[in-house]
Design a protein around this motif. Structure first.
Motif, PDB file in Angstrom:
ATOM      1  N   MET A   9      -3.720  10.661  -1.959  1.00  0.00           N
ATOM      2  CA  MET A   9      -3.765   9.433  -3.011  1.00  0.00           C
ATOM      3  C   MET A   9      -3.546   8.183  -2.096  1.00  0.00           C
ATOM      4  O   MET A   9      -2.902   8.243  -1.150  1.00  0.00           O
ATOM      5  N   ALA A  10      -4.199   7.245  -2.476  1.00  0.00           N
ATOM      6  CA  ALA A  10      -4.020   5.995  -1.597  1.00  0.00           C
ATOM      7  C   ALA A  10      -3.875   4.807  -3.167  1.00  0.00           C
ATOM      8  O   ALA A  10      -5.001   4.829  -4.075  1.00  0.00           O
ATOM      9  N   VAL A  11      -2.949   3.921  -2.804  1.00  0.00           N
ATOM     10  CA  VAL A  11      -2.671   2.627  -3.768  1.00  0.00           C
ATOM     11  C   VAL A  11      -2.668   1.626  -2.921  1.00  0.00           C
ATOM     12  O   VAL A  11      -2.142   1.516  -1.813  1.00  0.00           O
ATOM     13  N   LEU A  12      -3.402   0.536  -3.325  1.00  0.00           N
ATOM     14  CA  LEU A  12      -3.257  -0.536  -2.604  1.00  0.00           C
ATOM     15  C   LEU A  12      -3.332  -1.759  -3.552  1.00  0.00           C
ATOM     16  O   LEU A  12      -4.026  -1.959  -4.630  1.00  0.00           O
ATOM     17  N   SER A  45       0.766  -1.286  -0.033  1.00  0.00           N
ATOM     18  CA  SER A  45       0.052  -0.037  -0.247  1.00  0.00           C
ATOM     19  C   SER A  45       0.787   1.064   0.000  1.00  0.00           C
ATOM     20  O   SER A  45       2.076   1.078   0.244  1.00  0.00           O
ATOM     21  N   LEU A  46       0.374   2.300  -0.464  1.00  0.00           N
ATOM     22  CA  LEU A  46       0.988   3.684  -0.265  1.00  0.00           C
ATOM     23  C   LEU A  46      -0.175   4.798  -0.063  1.00  0.00           C
ATOM     24  O   LEU A  46      -0.989   4.578  -0.688  1.00  0.00           O
ATOM     25  N   VAL A  47      -0.087   5.476   0.825  1.00  0.00           N
ATOM     26  CA  VAL A  47      -0.945   6.891   0.932  1.00  0.00           C
ATOM     27  C   VAL A  47       0.001   8.139   0.840  1.00  0.00           C
ATOM     28  O   VAL A  47       1.251   8.013   1.227  1.00  0.00           O
ATOM     29  N   SER A  48      -0.305   8.945   0.347  1.00  0.00           N
ATOM     30  CA  SER A  48       0.355  10.279  -0.040  1.00  0.00           C
ATOM     31  C   SER A  48      -0.429  11.541  -0.292  1.00  0.00           C
ATOM     32  O   SER A  48      -1.671  11.265  -0.503  1.00  0.00           O
ATOM     33  N   PHE A  49       0.155  12.682   0.033  1.00  0.00           N
ATOM     34  CA  PHE A  49      -0.510  13.917  -0.407  1.00  0.00           C
ATOM     35  C   PHE A  49       0.709  14.672  -0.660  1.00  0.00           C
ATOM     36  O   PHE A  49       1.767  14.773  -0.555  1.00  0.00           O
ATOM     37  N   ALA A  50       0.403  15.811  -1.738  1.00  0.00           N
ATOM     38  CA  ALA A  50       1.056  16.745  -2.232  1.00  0.00           C
ATOM     39  C   ALA A  50       0.295  17.745  -2.823  1.00  0.00           C
ATOM     40  O   ALA A  50      -0.663  18.292  -3.193  1.00  0.00           O
ATOM     41  N   PRO A  51       1.233  18.965  -2.705  1.00  0.00           N
ATOM     42  CA  PRO A  51       2.425  19.503  -2.103  1.00  0.00           C
ATOM     43  C   PRO A  51       2.161  19.418  -0.666  1.00  0.00           C
ATOM     44  O   PRO A  51       1.393  19.918  -0.060  1.00  0.00           O
ATOM     45  N   TYR A  52       3.420  18.912   0.069  1.00  0.00           N
ATOM     46  CA  TYR A  52       3.483  19.007   1.496  1.00  0.00           C
ATOM     47  C   TYR A  52       2.976  20.286   1.843  1.00  0.00           C
ATOM     48  O   TYR A  52       2.199  20.231   2.968  1.00  0.00           O
TER      49      TYR A  52
END
Length: 698
Positions: free
Chosen positions: A636-639, A622-629
């Motif tokens: 975003m969520a990737v699974l 998995s990966l969770v992210s946001f941008a710009p910081y």
């Protein structure tokens, strides 16, 4: 004089009333008894769907159609005669005619032979009222042979198929006889012979058209056919709302969720009939109005790119060892401030009807399937630790193998020694999370000793806290059938440690997106939504009508946590992507959009479609992210469930995530400013202006 005038006027009125009642009374009475007004509703095309930039996603394609409207007293013989004539003029598909209908038809066409299928003894019982009409008919049906059924072929079978359509609805309500593949020749010849086809008419119908093919198809949903009409389990509900049995209705996802909006206002037509049910005249009471249009939050250009990225990375990963069970991946992009879902993508490798391996749309899996997600949840664990007082911001703990009596040593993927909370997030320390939960449960770690915790209370504390981020609870997205995931059923101390690192309870991809959005926007759990606006329909092609309703951001709850705590976790997420040996640095190093996020790997059990591999050990990524910081505009969520078996495998979550964020910001650069592609932080003013100002000042 006044009295005299009034007397004369009343005398004239009385004479006139007498004339109407006595002289013409019987005539008017017969006229009233002769006619009856019956109003029926005719369906209209459904509303369209557009993406956030005004591109048509779902439209209606006009179709030539042949319809039939039966009178109230039209009998079986008359309908059969009309069906026989029509069968000579058009081709009607007969593949869906059931055997039962063929038996019914055979009995209608062969009444003498059907009567002979009942024995004299059975007729005697019928005369004695020991058998009723229904029982006699059932005996006849049971005794119609396969050979007799098979004898109904060719034009006779087409007559039956047409007759079924004639008989499928209410009197005075048009029934679709054929609306697909009606040739110009068929349309013309039927139109020319309408005087010989009582009840038959030629008109224009519509068919739902999904402009982008399979892109997002599982989320857009489906509509029933005119042949299927309203699903049986919903029939009473829809009939009570003024629908007809053969109305086309949404049966899944957006088409179902927004049925009331998309269905439109039916045209009302008044039929004047005589007492025999024959239609004398027809007049339009009110014109119908196409259903209202939906403007979605989805960016279809981006959606297509995201789907392509998922497909390419899945096929690429499948070429590597240990990926035999890998068959799906999910990506959600949303505005963390408004909840607008910019992309909702899912792909699954499966078989088509011919047994060929193909890539299928599985966007619906973002809300209907859940998995153990691994370390991506550690931001929630740290914040829960702050809130309960188990740890303090900046507190150092020793990352070391935990030696718990009766279990194998528990450790992080690498031993990091004395680290604080930021470093624990940066390098994804399991031990830091475990020691946090042990303190939360009023336990004390003693090497080689048993682990004693108040597990039930701590499980409740953790799950209640996680739900405030959107983990383990429905997000409220405007789609039907959203699942909440599955909490583990046991409350053992070791399982509590697993919960802290995302390896016990299961969560959906949309929950991960809501979770990381809550952290990115400073603590607001915003309800995700796919519909941005509802608009009035207009006739011009590809033009949007006036706004009926604009969907406003909705905050479901605000984290009961200090702003500095949330900022600290945001900083930890930044370090994951941008600093030193952060677990995401190798992939995201140098990214111009200043990403922040958290990676995740979960040791899980396989529960997919390959039955022989049930409960096999697999790794979920998995990966969770946001941008710009500094000023988050996208979360975003990737699974990727069941990514590989064994200790190592492809980091498909990272490659998908990097390519997707690159695509988002590249697309933003290629477009004019303020075109709506990248939702602005100012759109969240209705949520919490104070919070926005805090975010802008980071």
């Amino acid at each position: 004089m006044v009295f005299f005038v009034v007397f004369v006027l009343f005398s004239i009125l009385i004479l006139r009333l007498g004339e109407l009642q006595i002289v013409f009374g019987d005539d008017f009475k017969r006229e009233i008894e002769r006619t009856e007004d019956i109003t029926v509703n005719n369906p209209v095309p459904r509303g369209k769907m557009y993406d956030r930039n005004g591109k048509t996603i779902v439209d209606n394609t006009p179709l030539n159609a042949i319809t039939y409207t039966k009178d109230q007293n039209t009998n079986q013989k008359e309908m059969l005669e009309t069906a026989e004539i029509l069968a000579k003029l058009i081709y009607k598909d007969t593949s869906k005619v059931p055997v039962r209908d063929k038996k019914d038809f055979w009995i209608i066409k062969h009444p003498k032979e059907a009567k002979e299928k009942i024995t004299k003894k059975e007729w005697d019982l019928y005369e004695q009222k020991k058998l009723d009409d229904e029982q006699i008919y059932k005996l006849q049906l049971d005794r119609v042979t396969d050979e007799e059924v098979a004898s109904i072929q060719g034009e006779e079978l087409e007559t039956l198929a047409i007759y079924r359509e004639f008989n499928s609805g209410y009197a005075l309500t048009p029934q679709i006889v054929k609306n697909k593949d009606v040739t110009p020749e068929e349309f013309a010849v039927v139109s020319e012979n309408l005087e010989n086809l009582p009840g038959v008419d030629t008109t224009t119908d519509w068919e739902r058209m999904y402009v982008f093919g399979d892109t997002l198809k599982s989320i857009l949903g489906d509509v029933t056919t005119s042949e299927a009409g309203i699903p049986k389990e919903q029939l009473d509900e829809y009939l009570a709302r003024g629908y007809s049995r053969n109305d086309r209705v949404g049966k899944s996802y957006l088409e179902l969720q927004y049925e009331d909006v998309l269905h439109g206002q039916k045209a009302k037509v008044k039929n004047v009939t005589d007492k025999s049910g024959k239609i004398l005249s027809t007049e339009v009471v009110s014109e119908g109005k196409r259903g209202k249009d939906l403007v979605l939050t989805i960016d279809m250009d981006l959606q297509q790119q995201v789907e392509k990225i998922i497909e390419e990375e899945l096929w690429s990963a499948k070429q590597k060892p240990g990926t035999g069970l890998l068959d799906r991946a999910f990506v959600v992009l949303m505005d963390p401030h408004t909840g607008e879902v910019i992309s909702l993508a899912g792909k699954q490798i499966g078989k088509d009807k011919d047994g060929k391996t193909v890539m299928k749309d599985f966007a619906g899996g973002n809300i209907t399937t859940s998995y153990a997600v691994g370390s991506a949840v550690k931001g929630a664990t740290i914040l829960t630790g702050y809130k309960t007082g188990a740890i303090s911001p900046g507190e150092y703990l020793v990352d070391e193998p935990l030696l718990i009596k009766g279990t194998k040593p528990k450790k992080s993927w690498k031993t990091f020694g004395n680290i604080n909370d930021l470093r624990a997030l940066q390098v994804s320390s399991n031990v830091y999370m475990w020691k946090t939960v042990i303190a939360m449960g009023n336990g004390k770690y003693v090497p080689n000793g048993p682990l004693v915790l108040d597990t039930e209370k701590t499980f409740n504390t953790m799950r209640q806290s996680f739900s405030q981020f959107g983990l383990g609870t429905r997000t409220g997205i405007d789609l039907p059938n959203e699942m909440s995931g599955f909490p583990g059923s046991e409350n053992k101390p070791g399982l509590l440690l697993d919960l802290a690192i995302g390896q016990y309870d299961t969560y959906t991809p949309i929950q991960l997106a809501q979770y990381v959005s809550t952290i990115a926007n400073g603590g607001n759990r915003v309800q995700p939504h796919l519909v941005k606006e509802i608009r009035e329909p207009i006739m011009e092609n590809n033009e949007l009508g006036p706004i009926v309703e604009e969907i406003q951001p909705k905050v479901l709850n605000h984290l009961d946590m200090k702003d500095e705590w949330i900022k600290r976790v945001q900083e930890g997420f930044r370090m994951v992507m941008q600093v030193g040996d952060g677990t995401g640095v190798s992939t995201f190093k140098g990214a111009s959009y200043s990403p922040a996020g958290k990676t995740g790997t979960a040791q899980a059990f396989y529960d997919g479609p390959v039955k022989s591999q049930k409960n096999a050990d697999v790794m979920n990524l998995s990966l969770v992210s946001f941008a710009p910081y500094e000023n988050p505009e996208v979360a975003m969520a990737v699974l990727v469930p069941w990514a590989y078996q064994g200790n190592t495998g492809p980091s498909i979550n990272m490659t998908i995530g990097k390519r997707v964020l690159d695509a988002y910001f590249d697309l933003k650069k290629s477009r004019p400013v303020n075109d709506g592609t990248a939702t602005s932080i100012q759109q969240a003013d209705n949520i919490d202006t104070t919070q926005n100002s805090q975010q802008s000042g980071q």
